[in-house]
Scaffold this active site. Structure first.
Site, short mmCIF file in Angstrom:
data_model
loop_
_atom_site.label_atom_id
_atom_site.label_comp_id
_atom_site.label_asym_id
_atom_site.label_seq_id
_atom_site.Cartn_x
_atom_site.Cartn_y
_atom_site.Cartn_z
N LYS A 160 61.86 2.02 -45.13
CA LYS A 160 61.61 2.99 -43.79
C LYS A 160 61.94 4.37 -44.37
O LYS A 160 60.94 5.42 -43.63
CB LYS A 160 62.81 2.60 -42.72
CG LYS A 160 62.74 1.19 -42.29
CD LYS A 160 63.64 1.28 -41.16
CE LYS A 160 65.03 1.44 -41.30
NZ LYS A 160 65.45 0.52 -42.56
N THR A 162 61.12 5.81 -47.17
CA THR A 162 59.95 6.23 -47.83
C THR A 162 58.73 6.55 -46.83
O THR A 162 57.69 7.64 -46.95
CB THR A 162 59.63 5.46 -49.05
OG1 THR A 162 59.05 4.07 -48.42
CG2 THR A 162 60.64 5.54 -50.08
N ARG A 184 69.42 10.34 -42.31
CA ARG A 184 70.98 10.46 -42.40
C ARG A 184 71.28 10.55 -43.83
O ARG A 184 70.45 10.78 -44.81
CB ARG A 184 71.21 8.98 -42.27
CG ARG A 184 71.25 8.51 -40.75
CD ARG A 184 71.80 6.84 -40.83
NE ARG A 184 70.53 5.95 -41.16
CZ ARG A 184 71.14 4.75 -41.49
NH1 ARG A 184 72.10 4.31 -41.31
NH2 ARG A 184 69.97 4.01 -42.17
N LYS A 195 73.22 -0.23 -53.97
CA LYS A 195 72.11 0.02 -53.25
C LYS A 195 71.34 1.21 -53.97
O LYS A 195 70.00 1.18 -53.95
CB LYS A 195 72.29 0.12 -51.87
CG LYS A 195 70.97 0.69 -51.12
CD LYS A 195 71.44 0.81 -49.55
CE LYS A 195 70.30 1.27 -48.60
NZ LYS A 195 69.63 2.54 -49.06
N ALA A 414 74.49 1.23 -39.44
CA ALA A 414 73.73 0.88 -38.41
C ALA A 414 74.23 -0.52 -38.24
O ALA A 414 74.19 -1.19 -37.03
CB ALA A 414 72.22 0.60 -39.17
N PHE A 445 68.32 -0.24 -40.63
CA PHE A 445 68.09 -1.59 -40.59
C PHE A 445 66.89 -1.99 -39.60
O PHE A 445 66.01 -1.36 -39.34
CB PHE A 445 69.27 -2.34 -40.28
CG PHE A 445 70.40 -2.33 -41.31
CD1 PHE A 445 70.33 -2.61 -42.65
CD2 PHE A 445 71.60 -2.15 -40.84
CE1 PHE A 445 71.12 -2.35 -43.56
CE2 PHE A 445 72.77 -2.03 -41.56
CZ PHE A 445 72.40 -2.02 -43.02
N PHE A 534 52.81 -3.08 -51.67
CA PHE A 534 53.36 -3.08 -53.12
C PHE A 534 52.28 -3.47 -53.87
O PHE A 534 51.25 -3.92 -53.50
CB PHE A 534 54.35 -4.02 -53.35
CG PHE A 534 55.71 -3.68 -52.49
CD1 PHE A 534 55.94 -2.49 -51.76
CD2 PHE A 534 56.80 -4.62 -52.60
CE1 PHE A 534 56.94 -2.19 -51.20
CE2 PHE A 534 58.16 -4.30 -51.90
CZ PHE A 534 58.23 -3.11 -51.32
N TRP A 563 54.25 5.59 -51.77
CA TRP A 563 55.19 5.48 -52.91
C TRP A 563 54.22 6.00 -54.03
O TRP A 563 54.95 6.70 -54.80
CB TRP A 563 55.68 4.13 -53.04
CG TRP A 563 56.62 3.92 -54.32
CD1 TRP A 563 57.98 4.30 -54.22
CD2 TRP A 563 56.20 3.64 -55.44
NE1 TRP A 563 58.52 3.98 -55.51
CE2 TRP A 563 57.54 3.55 -56.27
CE3 TRP A 563 55.36 2.95 -56.06
CZ2 TRP A 563 57.67 2.90 -57.56
CZ3 TRP A 563 55.30 2.66 -57.43
CH2 TRP A 563 56.42 2.66 -58.21
#
Length: 710
Positions: A160, A162, A184, A195, A414, A445, A534, A563
């Site tokens: 989300k 990116t 955020r 992460k 979240a 999320f 991807f 990306w």
């Protein structure tokens, strides 16, 4: 900026009568060539200056007035974007970030219409933005408001952030539309844990990514200091109450200074809350002295934890007060990670400094032995907490790889909080982009968690109405929801996620993707599906996702390659969002806050999660009755639930049905302004894995470059 009204000779009386409400709020009234005219005292506010100028000064005053008025106007953007030259194969995130030289932050600020006095630089590449901007541009219409949400994610995340960054890069750098991303601030817990960071990735990043992911401008440290000041105040107060008489306690709380005893303003506030309308300490009765001096906190019902911005599982449950100097005042408590603090949620939902100060005072830290809530205002600490937070309330300005503006502000979790960046960052950005611009903000999320809370909590607090939801999906996550094997962080992906499998994709689309689109449309907002592509995704899989998404009610569905390509890879999404933003919206909340607490929870469970009903234990019902008695029943609901499933069962993928949602506990964040039911066990302090990210992180002592961040 001070207000001044300039009036010309002979017209002064007429114009002042016409503009009297404005004149009465001015800091100064300048009269030109009206030296003998008397101005009634009722025309100006107390303390305002009345300046009488000779005629020879008229032109200078008028010119100064004109310049001042021009500065108050909205300033069109003159954005100079940064060129991007994507490489194949795509280098690491940190290599891409370092290969791009950010613009000086004062240059970016000037390009987007900020005044120098509205900027507080923190080094060369980031700055705080003062809230006075909202006063200057209060009459400027807002731009379009775009929310980026997602389908239920795999443990790897679906991109989300990116997509958010790629979208604004496409809009500003390629379509020449004013756009702003609002993100955020990431916690250092996940950064050094498992992460990693949250600056985006590949050629869709916020730069410098090291500064974004580490201390930034110190907001989380301010929250840590403020939170732990409250915790220290709680334990100190209990110690002093346990070891002193009413009289001794009162004399120390209200000491004589130079022979004078008086209450501080925050103590007068406590007296008024107790129904004691006295200001002379000597006039209190013994009963009033006792009521004022003793909070009488029940040690077993203190809900406030200390915090630290590190994943440290051994702080989840601790005992404090074991030193002999604490006179046996031991109790069990624990630490949360800093971003789980209620102060973080307050920062994200506050509308201005005064609003934040009021919310901080309303934070409930525990319950007295008589069953009354005890607040930070009762402790006398809320003013000091607001002082620690005075700079944190200002959003931080940064930029993307293509030189477009980003606000980074607040970072509530979240799953246990509302999971969105700040109201203030969004409001500032909506003014800056102008009426035809776009502000893109992200919810944590899946849409069932972050988006639902964005609508029902954040939009309720801000009064803002979104124009479009961008729903991020990946073929990988859709295959998982279609019946694919489990996906685990750090483990190789099974073959089903690498090889083409149209049946898994179709089942995932017709279950989880369909449900998340339906959730967004419950709120009356058009949906654009962004498929974060991807390298292993096949053209047939991509086409199938876009086709089914539109069949399920999406306004459009497009594939994104941000990306690997930056903003250019998100052009199709940018055009789809621009078109969707032209559609009329019928935004509505899911529930009325005046509904009973149980009914609000049931509405979310049935309409959003797909549950048949909810199960409320007797203990939870007792707490609900207590919250109703204390006047908290009209607060919105912030569900604390796993993000890995629409249900409360993390292993149930797709769109589960036929389940009853168990409400295991319920708590209130009164300062933040919501009630949060707990569905299952939710950890507020993560732990470190066997091999945390910090194994790869180091610094070059010669160049001072950070190594191995991501």
């Amino acid at each position: 900026m001070h207000q001044m009204f300039y009036q010309a000779p002979l017209k002064v009386l007429m114009l002042c009568m016409f503009c009297l409400p404005q004149v009465m709020h001015a800091d100064a009234l300048v009269l030109l060539g009206a030296e003998s005219m008397e101005i009634p005292s009722t025309w100006v506010r107390p303390g305002a200056a009345i300046i009488r100028c000779e005629s020879i000064l008229k032109s200078n005053v008028v010119q100064s007035c004109s310049r001042w008025l021009q500065e108050q106007q909205y300033r069109p953007w003159h954005l100079h974007t940064l060129k991007l030259l994507p490489l194949n194969p795509v280098p690491s995130d940190i290599e891409i970030s370092r290969a791009q030289t950010p613009k000086p932050i004062d240059q970016l600020a000037a390009e987007i219409g900020l005044l120098p006095e509205e900027l507080e630089p923190y080094g060369r590449s980031k700055a705080k933005v003062r809230l006075s901007l909202l006063d200057r541009l209060h009459s400027q219409p807002d731009g379009k408001y775009i929310l980026v949400a997602g389908i239920t994610p795999t443990p790897l995340g679906e991109g989300k952030s990116t997509v958010t960054i790629g979208l604004v890069q496409a809009m500003s750098a390629h379509l020449k539309l004013n756009s702003f991303a609002c993100l955020r601030q990431p916690s250092q817990g996940p950064t050094f844990g498992v992460k990693g960071g949250a600056a985006g990735g590949g050629y869709a990043q916020v730069i410098p990514m090291e500064e974004f992911n580490l201390h930034l401008t110190g907001d989380i440290h301010a929250i840590t200091a403020a939170n732990n000041l409250v915790a220290a105040a709680i334990d100190a107060r209990m110690l002093h109450e346990a070891t002193q008489s009413d009289k001794a306690l009162f004399n120390r709380l209200v000491p004589s200074v130079n022979g004078v005893r008086k209450f501080s303003p925050i103590q007068i506030s406590r007296l008024q809350g107790l129904g004691i309308h006295k200001t002379d300490p000597a006039s209190l009765t013994p009963q009033e002295v006792s009521a004022f001096a003793r909070l009488d906190l029940d040690p077993s019902k203190i809900t406030w934890h200390r915090v630290v911005d590190t994943n440290d599982r051994f702080l989840r449950k601790i005992t404090v007060g074991q030193a002999s100097t604490e006179k046996g005042q031991t109790r069990e408590t624990g630490f949360d990670i800093a971003v789980a603090s209620e102060i973080m949620a307050i920062l994200a939902l506050s509308d201005n400094l005064g609003d934040m100060r009021g919310r901080l005072g309303r934070m409930v830290v525990g319950t007295s032995r008589s069953g009354k809530p005890v607040t930070a205002e009762d402790l006398g600490v809320s003013g000091a907490v607001a002082v620690l937070m005075k700079d944190a309330i200002k959003p931080t300005l940064m930029q993307t790889l293509e030189g477009t503006p980003v606000f980074v502000h607040a970072g509530p979790f979240a799953n246990i909080a509302h999971g969105n960046s700040s109201v203030l960052a969004d409001k500032l950005a909506l003014k800056l982009v102008g009426q035809d611009g776009f502000v893109v903000t992200e919810a944590g999320f899946g849409a069932d968690i972050g988006m639902e809370k964005f609508f029902n909590i954040k939009c309720r607090a801000s009064g803002l109405k979104p124009n479009v939801v961008v729903l991020v999906a990946t073929v990988r996550a859709l295959k998982m929801h279609g019946g694919g094997p489990n996906v685990s962080a750090g483990a190789p992906l099974p073959r089903e996620y690498i090889d083409e499998n149209l049946s898994l994709v179709a089942r995932g689309c017709r279950s989880n993707l369909r449900k998340q689109i339906q959730i967004a449309k419950l709120f009356g907002v058009p949906v654009v599906v962004a498929l974060n592509a991807f390298r292993t995704d096949t053209p047939a899989e991509i086409d199938l996702v876009c086709q089914i998404a539109k069949e399920c009610g999406a306004s459009d569905a497009v594939s994104c390659q941000h990306w690997s390509q930056g903003g250019r890879g998100c052009l199709e999404l940018a055009l789809a969002v621009k078109e969707a933003a032209r559609q009329p919206t019928n935004f509505q909340f899911l529930y009325n806050t005046e509904m009973p607490i149980v009914e609000k929870i049931r509405t979310i469970a049935q309409k959003v999660y797909g549950a048949d009903d909810i199960e409320v234990s007797p203990e939870v019902q007792r707490k609900i009755d207590y919250y109703n008695h204390q006047g908290y029943g009209s607060l919105p609901i912030c569900m604390a639930k796993t993000h890995l499933s629409l249900s409360h069962m993390p292993d149930k993928k797709g769109a589960p049905t036929g389940f009853v949602l168990p409400i295991r506990d319920i708590r209130a964040s009164v300062g933040a302004g919501f009630i949060y039911p707990l569905v299952g066990t939710m950890s507020t302090m993560p732990g470190l894995p066997t091999r945390p990210c910090f194994y790869d992180i180091d610094i070059d002592p010669v160049t001072e470059d950070i190594i191995g961040l991501f």
